[in-house]
Design an enzyme around this catalytic site. Sequence first.
Site, PDB file in Angstrom:
ATOM      1  N   ALA A  11       0.807  -1.216   0.000  1.00  0.00           N
ATOM      2  CA  ALA A  11       0.000   0.000   0.000  1.00  0.00           C
ATOM      3  C   ALA A  11       0.846   1.274   0.000  1.00  0.00           C
ATOM      4  O   ALA A  11       0.366   2.336  -0.392  1.00  0.00           O
ATOM      5  CB  ALA A  11      -0.928   0.002   1.217  1.00  0.00           C
ATOM      6  N   SER A  13       4.522   1.144  -0.925  1.00  0.00           N
ATOM      7  CA  SER A  13       5.675   1.071  -1.824  1.00  0.00           C
ATOM      8  C   SER A  13       5.627  -0.230  -2.598  1.00  0.00           C
ATOM      9  O   SER A  13       4.883  -1.158  -2.260  1.00  0.00           O
ATOM     10  CB  SER A  13       6.997   1.161  -1.037  1.00  0.00           C
ATOM     11  N   GLY A  14       6.445  -0.276  -3.646  1.00  0.00           N
ATOM     12  CA  GLY A  14       6.568  -1.492  -4.440  1.00  0.00           C
ATOM     13  C   GLY A  14       8.016  -1.689  -4.830  1.00  0.00           C
ATOM     14  O   GLY A  14       8.832  -0.768  -4.758  1.00  0.00           O
ATOM     15  N   HIS A 234      -2.084 -12.339  -3.304  1.00  0.00           N
ATOM     16  CA  HIS A 234      -2.308 -11.559  -2.091  1.00  0.00           C
ATOM     17  C   HIS A 234      -1.002 -11.532  -1.313  1.00  0.00           C
ATOM     18  O   HIS A 234      -0.436 -12.574  -0.988  1.00  0.00           O
ATOM     19  CB  HIS A 234      -3.415 -12.189  -1.242  1.00  0.00           C
ATOM     20  N   ASP A 235      -0.524 -10.338  -0.989  1.00  0.00           N
ATOM     21  CA  ASP A 235       0.790 -10.237  -0.362  1.00  0.00           C
ATOM     22  C   ASP A 235       0.873 -10.991   0.961  1.00  0.00           C
ATOM     23  O   ASP A 235       1.930 -11.522   1.313  1.00  0.00           O
ATOM     24  CB  ASP A 235       1.229  -8.776  -0.196  1.00  0.00           C
ATOM     25  N   THR A 258       2.020  -2.545   6.919  1.00  0.00           N
ATOM     26  CA  THR A 258       0.940  -1.575   7.106  1.00  0.00           C
ATOM     27  C   THR A 258      -0.149  -2.180   7.983  1.00  0.00           C
ATOM     28  O   THR A 258      -0.707  -1.529   8.867  1.00  0.00           O
ATOM     29  CB  THR A 258       0.365  -1.156   5.736  1.00  0.00           C
ATOM     30  N   ASN A 295      -6.915  -9.387  11.349  1.00  0.00           N
ATOM     31  CA  ASN A 295      -6.347  -8.124  10.884  1.00  0.00           C
ATOM     32  C   ASN A 295      -6.180  -7.169  12.059  1.00  0.00           C
ATOM     33  O   ASN A 295      -7.149  -6.893  12.780  1.00  0.00           O
ATOM     34  CB  ASN A 295      -7.262  -7.466   9.842  1.00  0.00           C
ATOM     35  N   GLY A 402       8.287  -6.085   7.151  1.00  0.00           N
ATOM     36  CA  GLY A 402       9.028  -4.899   7.571  1.00  0.00           C
ATOM     37  C   GLY A 402       9.093  -4.721   9.069  1.00  0.00           C
ATOM     38  O   GLY A 402      10.091  -4.220   9.610  1.00  0.00           O
TER      39      GLY A 402
END
Length: 486
Positions: A11, A13-14, A234-235, A258, A295, A402
Amino acid sequence: MRNHIAVDIGASSGRLVLGTIKDGTLRLDELHRFANGFTERNGSCFWDIDELFEQIIAGLQKAKAGGITRCTLGIDTWAVDYVLLDEAGERLQEVYAYRDSRTDGVMEQVAASISPETVYAKTGIQQLNFNTLYQLYAHDSAELARAHRILMVPDYLYYRLCGRQINEVTNASTMQMLNLQTREFDEELLALLGLRREQFAALTEPGEVLGTVSAELMSQYDLPECELICAPTHDTAAAVLGVPLEEGRSAAYISSGTWSLLGAELTEPLNNAQAMAANYTNEWGAYGTYRFLKNIMGLWLIQEVRRLDGAKHSFAELAELAGKAEPFRSLIPCNHPRFMNPANMIEEIRAACRESGQPVPESPGELARCIFDSLALSYRSYLEELEALTGTKFEVLKIVGGGANNALLNQLTADMIGREVQAGPTEATAIGNLAVQLIQAGEVAGIREARALIGSSFEIASYQPRPVPQLDNVLRRWQELNAALG
């Protein structure tokens, strides 16, 4: 040595990451990185999907310039958001971002036609107001009727590269429209939306070969010869594949970015009344698995605080400042809807603390400490919930993504849950994407061998729990806060 490229877009960065196996070790090299984010126009939030495609092309051009002439390629992105195509394959409109407010109140509208209990029994997907089911319900019905195809975001990016239209299962399951029994789109939910099954492409499993980059793109740009492999698009599905789970040791995981996705990998869905009451989801995974998870708002909180503070401090610096701040001074219920997309995250956190009679965090360090303490307590609460639902006492919590870089949060989490936390790899999403490519290419025999390779290729940090002064008092305050605001 074969080349494999993961296109991994989140959401914020890529990047395009090259994966190769050398001397029995999986090596990663970042080829290209770019920013991402939604923009607000006329009161709505949209992604710049054309920019994302252009960045993929730019990354592939860099790969070719760097000497990569042949490769496989897989794509993963976030979930739930979709693209409408007309009969000519052209996009009908811009792509809504899931944080758009158009779905406010839509869950209640849908519940008037079909009960949440029925939807959960069918799909096993948690109730979130941004699920694709509710986005489509809120979408202009005339425009939906004109849609020849409805693709998820990564499916659309594959389509732009090779011309093939798919609905990959790990991402399609997040739509809250797939039936767990039939393993197809649920007819009653399609009828509710006024949609037809043929408006969706064939459900496609990770590992399927989709084709090659189109001749048109190859002639227009200097690109490597790419064989497109259907990744877990889906990541989170990719990240879970990148968790180095060990045989014989029970583990829960957090995919920390995120969002913080806390859960366990199951071989059967768990969609009973207790799981629904706790709002756990059963998203489909690769190779016949299910992601039974919760979530949690996650590092979105600190990302927004940093952005609103003018990005004066790096995330590492914010963690350092938080380490110097008073612990457990101020707490917030991270999953409260008020933190989903407030006008100003800093002021929203301060208001929540003020309303609950707590000291108001003022400095960047106090704000960061409030967030990290609250996340660690959230992880404790939801891990206990996960154990009660699955009947499993997990020996270790594995954190990937991350957030695995945040030593303060990892240690706080170990302290709160009273057991070992293993952190890493940070690049789990790209690694899970690459794992499917490696399996399809025959370089590893299957997911067990892939996870063993991951565990031996990347540094995994271990955090052992430490005593927490006045823990009982902290937990009491946490329970009271969630009862009052939660």
